[in-house]
Design a protein around this motif. Structure first.
Motif, mmCIF file in Angstrom:
data_model
loop_
_atom_site.group_PDB
_atom_site.id
_atom_site.type_symbol
_atom_site.label_atom_id
_atom_site.label_comp_id
_atom_site.label_asym_id
_atom_site.label_seq_id
_atom_site.Cartn_x
_atom_site.Cartn_y
_atom_site.Cartn_z
ATOM 1 N N PRO A 93 0.795 -1.235 0.000
ATOM 2 C CA PRO A 93 0.000 0.000 0.000
ATOM 3 C C PRO A 93 0.828 1.287 0.000
ATOM 4 O O PRO A 93 0.410 2.296 -0.565
ATOM 5 N N GLU A 94 1.988 1.275 0.621
ATOM 6 C CA GLU A 94 2.808 2.483 0.724
ATOM 7 C C GLU A 94 3.561 2.807 -0.571
ATOM 8 O O GLU A 94 4.170 3.866 -0.676
ATOM 9 N N VAL A 95 3.526 1.918 -1.532
ATOM 10 C CA VAL A 95 4.155 2.178 -2.837
ATOM 11 C C VAL A 95 3.181 3.015 -3.663
ATOM 12 O O VAL A 95 2.090 2.561 -4.011
ATOM 13 N N LEU A 96 3.573 4.259 -3.961
ATOM 14 C CA LEU A 96 2.713 5.156 -4.724
ATOM 15 C C LEU A 96 2.901 5.003 -6.225
ATOM 16 O O LEU A 96 1.942 5.094 -6.982
ATOM 17 N N GLN A 97 4.145 4.826 -6.661
ATOM 18 C CA GLN A 97 4.460 4.716 -8.081
ATOM 19 C C GLN A 97 5.694 3.851 -8.247
ATOM 20 O O GLN A 97 6.557 3.816 -7.363
ATOM 21 N N VAL A 98 5.790 3.197 -9.400
ATOM 22 C CA VAL A 98 6.996 2.464 -9.762
ATOM 23 C C VAL A 98 7.314 2.833 -11.208
ATOM 24 O O VAL A 98 6.474 2.700 -12.091
ATOM 25 N N HIS A 99 8.533 3.329 -11.424
ATOM 26 C CA HIS A 99 8.978 3.729 -12.755
ATOM 27 C C HIS A 99 10.097 2.803 -13.206
ATOM 28 O O HIS A 99 11.045 2.568 -12.453
ATOM 29 N N GLY A 100 10.012 2.308 -14.423
ATOM 30 C CA GLY A 100 11.132 1.607 -15.042
ATOM 31 C C GLY A 100 12.070 2.660 -15.598
ATOM 32 O O GLY A 100 11.633 3.567 -16.308
ATOM 33 N N VAL A 101 13.351 2.566 -15.255
ATOM 34 C CA VAL A 101 14.310 3.602 -15.666
ATOM 35 C C VAL A 101 15.513 2.966 -16.349
ATOM 36 O O VAL A 101 15.752 1.765 -16.230
ATOM 37 N N SER A 102 16.259 3.779 -17.067
ATOM 38 C CA SER A 102 17.474 3.300 -17.718
ATOM 39 C C SER A 102 18.661 3.461 -16.780
ATOM 40 O O SER A 102 18.593 4.190 -15.796
ATOM 41 N N VAL A 112 5.812 6.109 0.562
ATOM 42 C CA VAL A 112 5.558 6.981 1.710
ATOM 43 C C VAL A 112 5.590 6.128 2.965
ATOM 44 O O VAL A 112 5.357 4.916 2.914
ATOM 45 N N ALA A 113 5.884 6.781 4.103
ATOM 46 C CA ALA A 113 5.968 6.055 5.366
ATOM 47 C C ALA A 113 5.517 6.945 6.511
ATOM 48 O O ALA A 113 5.582 8.175 6.426
ATOM 49 N N ALA A 114 5.086 6.296 7.593
ATOM 50 C CA ALA A 114 4.636 7.024 8.780
ATOM 51 C C ALA A 114 5.808 7.570 9.586
ATOM 52 O O ALA A 114 5.658 8.534 10.327
ATOM 53 N N GLY A 115 6.966 6.957 9.452
ATOM 54 C CA GLY A 115 8.157 7.385 10.185
ATOM 55 C C GLY A 115 9.347 6.560 9.743
ATOM 56 O O GLY A 115 9.245 5.730 8.838
ATOM 57 N N ALA A 116 10.481 6.761 10.430
ATOM 58 C CA ALA A 116 11.719 6.075 10.057
ATOM 59 C C ALA A 116 11.598 4.562 10.189
ATOM 60 O O ALA A 116 12.033 3.810 9.304
ATOM 61 N N GLU A 117 11.006 4.096 11.276
ATOM 62 C CA GLU A 117 10.843 2.645 11.461
ATOM 63 C C GLU A 117 9.929 2.058 10.394
ATOM 64 O O GLU A 117 10.156 0.948 9.905
ATOM 65 N N ASP A 118 8.891 2.791 10.054
ATOM 66 C CA ASP A 118 7.971 2.328 9.012
ATOM 67 C C ASP A 118 8.676 2.261 7.661
ATOM 68 O O ASP A 118 8.487 1.309 6.903
ATOM 69 N N LEU A 119 9.507 3.254 7.356
ATOM 70 C CA LEU A 119 10.267 3.243 6.115
ATOM 71 C C LEU A 119 11.213 2.045 6.076
ATOM 72 O O LEU A 119 11.359 1.391 5.042
ATOM 73 N N TYR A 120 11.844 1.733 7.198
ATOM 74 C CA TYR A 120 12.728 0.573 7.293
ATOM 75 C C TYR A 120 11.949 -0.713 6.973
ATOM 76 O O TYR A 120 12.421 -1.578 6.237
ATOM 77 N N ARG A 121 10.724 -0.821 7.517
ATOM 78 C CA ARG A 121 9.866 -1.978 7.262
ATOM 79 C C ARG A 121 9.511 -2.092 5.779
ATOM 80 O O ARG A 121 9.607 -3.153 5.177
ATOM 81 N N ILE A 122 9.124 -0.967 5.185
ATOM 82 C CA ILE A 122 8.718 -0.951 3.774
ATOM 83 C C ILE A 122 9.899 -1.303 2.875
ATOM 84 O O ILE A 122 9.766 -2.108 1.944
ATOM 85 N N ALA A 123 11.058 -0.728 3.160
ATOM 86 C CA ALA A 123 12.258 -1.037 2.373
ATOM 87 C C ALA A 123 12.595 -2.522 2.485
ATOM 88 O O ALA A 123 12.987 -3.159 1.494
ATOM 89 N N GLY A 124 12.394 -3.093 3.656
ATOM 90 C CA GLY A 124 12.618 -4.520 3.855
ATOM 91 C C GLY A 124 11.640 -5.366 3.060
ATOM 92 O O GLY A 124 12.021 -6.403 2.497
ATOM 93 N N GLN A 125 10.384 -4.926 3.011
ATOM 94 C CA GLN A 125 9.379 -5.631 2.209
ATOM 95 C C GLN A 125 9.782 -5.645 0.740
ATOM 96 O O GLN A 125 9.649 -6.661 0.066
ATOM 97 N N ILE A 126 10.247 -4.518 0.254
ATOM 98 C CA ILE A 126 10.657 -4.420 -1.153
ATOM 99 C C ILE A 126 11.857 -5.321 -1.406
ATOM 100 O O ILE A 126 11.883 -6.072 -2.397
#
Length: 160
Positions: A93-102, A112-126
């Protein structure tokens, strides 16, 4: 995504009016542009159907929903798993957009994230998505130029 055709000067004037007055009636927009209500309605319908007009959700700020942090996550993926990775990212849900880039990065993931810990969680999910090889996260500190299209609309409308 539908094929957004070229916007002509009348479309651009109609879109400029809509940008300035998003709650205006079709009749009001038509009056300001100098076209009939039926013409305005037909043009707006065409612009919606061909993908020129984006969804309303782009106007909702994540901060208002409790997500004040924004980041871009550069992601390297196994190429043959690109579609699978994109589907998995779309399920977060926190992924707003995904762009394919060169270049060395394959995807740029806007989150987007609620805070630093949330961003850490989301980055881990990815990073845990099968096919994701490596990520690099950049926190957006300040937005210097907000999303805008009005200068381009003015150019197309002949009011540059």
């Amino acid at each position: 995504m539908p094929n957004a055709g070229p916007v002509d000067p009348i479309d651009a004037r109609l879109l400029l009016e809509l940008t300035g007055h998003p709650r205006a009636t079709t009749s009001g927009l038509a009056d300001q542009v100098g076209i009939s209500r039926n013409t305005a309605q037909a043009r707006l319908l065409r612009l919606e159907q061909n993908g020129t007009l984006d969804s309303f959700e782009r106007r909702i700020r994540p901060e208002a929903l409790g997500y004040p942090l924004t980041a871009l996550i550069a992601t390297q993926v196994t190429q043959r798993r690109l579609d699978e990775v994109a589907d998995a990212l779309a399920a977060i849900p926190e992924v707003l957009q995904v762009h394919g880039v060169s270049g060395p990065t394959d995807l740029l993931v806007h989150v987007v994230a609620a805070g630093a810990e949330d961003l850490y969680r989301i980055a881990g999910q990815i990073l845990a998505v099968p096919g994701v090889q490596r990520t690099d996260t950049a926190l957006i500190m300040h937005q210097l130029v907000d999303y805008r299209i009005t200068p381009l609309l003015r150019r197309v409308a002949g009011r540059a």
